[in-house]
Design an enzyme around this catalytic site. Structure first.
Site, PDB file in Angstrom:
ATOM      1  N   LEU A   1       0.595  -1.309  -0.663  1.00 25.12           N
ATOM      2  CA  LEU A   1       0.063   0.190   0.281  1.00 25.12           C
ATOM      3  C   LEU A   1       1.120   1.296   0.348  1.00 25.12           C
ATOM      4  CD1 LEU A   1      -2.995  -0.557   2.486  1.00 25.12           C
ATOM      5  CD2 LEU A   1      -2.864  -0.875   0.243  1.00 25.12           C
ATOM      6  N   HIS A   2       1.996   1.265  -1.033  1.00 23.75           N
ATOM      7  CA  HIS A   2       2.833   2.797  -0.927  1.00 23.75           C
ATOM      8  C   HIS A   2       2.561   3.751  -0.955  1.00 23.75           C
ATOM      9  CE1 HIS A   2       5.755  -0.312  -2.882  1.00 23.75           C
ATOM     10  NE2 HIS A   2       4.411  -0.619  -3.797  1.00 23.75           N
TER      11      HIS A   2
END
Length: 319
Positions: A245-246
């Site tokens: 989940l950058h």
């Protein structure tokens, strides 16, 4: 009630779409606009993806502006094959989204950022999740914004882990290291949310199944979108446990810095093509004795973040 004004700067691929949804849903945020960038896809496609996702989420009042279409050192941009493999041919996992009725704004994204920096100053949080070309150009036009913007929280870089393009270079920084260096050495109140922490925040198909079970158009679309991303991570041997989940983590940290542990360090980005030391985010030796303007995230409470992220996503997708 919203306590902060936020501008997102997205090269809208899959994790950018998640970041957009999080910014919309969090009641502490007033999302005043989105600037499109090149990166995961072309800038015009990125802008249209953003508009279409906003339309899907019922947020047609958020304006979208065009940023730069290529890096500060080139005259064009071609999407890398790996970006298409991870994010789909057009950035959104090969989904067919309904076209938004709202159009891209005529004002440039660069001018929008400058205007809002002067208008809101300390209230403004700027979150770029792609190349830093737009901010670098804004800084060149109006250097004063370097100390006007309340906080810039970027997704990019890698300090304590290897890069994902070269052993030293992360993808967003790799798109325009020269622009990134200008931002890191000029912009005050900067937080780097890099691979050091984002790679520890994984989502799985077990999670996306919860979105699918909501039975809404948005829930199904976002589940399909994220499942494409998870499958790409598995297929390309990036991570078989899930997908990172950058970009959502950058948005979350911009709102609540307590998700991460940071170290204060004035940073720079290398751009020496001759030695191939190109795109490395590293401490700036020339500014080691100067007041620190940058914090680098090195640890994250991943369990808490993923839990909170899922709560926000279910809230926005069930509507």
């Amino acid at each position: 009630m919203a306590s902060t004004k936020m501008i997102l700067d997205l090269d809208t691929g899959v994790d950018d779409a998640l970041a957009l949804a999080l910014a919309i849903c969090d009641p502490r945020v007033d999302l005043i606009g989105v600037i499109a960038s090149y990166g995961n896809t072309l800038v015009e496609t990125s802008a249209q993806n953003t508009l279409n996702l906003l339309h899907l989420l019922g947020e047609n009042d958020v304006p979208v502006y065009l940023g730069e279409s290529h890096s500060s050192t080139t005259d064009h941009f071609d999407v890398m094959p790996i970006s298409k493999a991870i994010h789909g041919e057009h950035g959104v996992g090969n989904l067919s989204l309904a076209t938004a009725t709202r159009k891209i704004e005529q004002t440039s994204g660069i001018q929008f950022l400058i205007d809002m920096a002067h208008k809101y100053q300390d209230e403004l949080i700027y979150v770029p999740t792609g190349p830093l070309t737009n901010m670098a150009k804004a800084l060149k036009i109006d250097p004063e914004i370097s100390h006007l913007i309340g906080n810039t929280t970027l997704m990019g870089g890698a300090l304590t882990v290897p890069g994902n393009v070269t052993p030293f270079t992360e993808a967003n920084i790799n798109q325009d290291p020269e622009a990134a260096d200008l931002v890191f050495t000029t912009q005050e109140n900067l937080t780097m949310v890099g691979l050091d922490v984002t790679l520890r925040t994984l989502l799985t198909k077990k999670d996306t199944q919860q979105w699918r079970e909501l039975g809404t158009q948005a829930g199904t679309a976002y589940a399909d979108l994220m499942d494409f991303y998870i499958e790409a991570y598995d297929r390309l041997d990036i991570d078989h446990r899930g997908a990172a989940l950058h970009d959502p983590l950058a948005v979350a940290v911009a709102i609540d810095p307590s998700y991460v542990v940071t170290i204060p360090l004035n940073m720079r980005v290398t751009y020496d093509k001759y030695t191939k030391d190109y795109g490395r985010t590293i401490g700036d030796r020339e500014r080691l004795l100067e007041p620190t303007t940058t914090n680098v995230a090195v640890s994250v409470n991943a369990k808490r973040f993923v839990r909170d992220f899922m709560d926000f996503m279910i809230a926005v997708l069930k509507a």
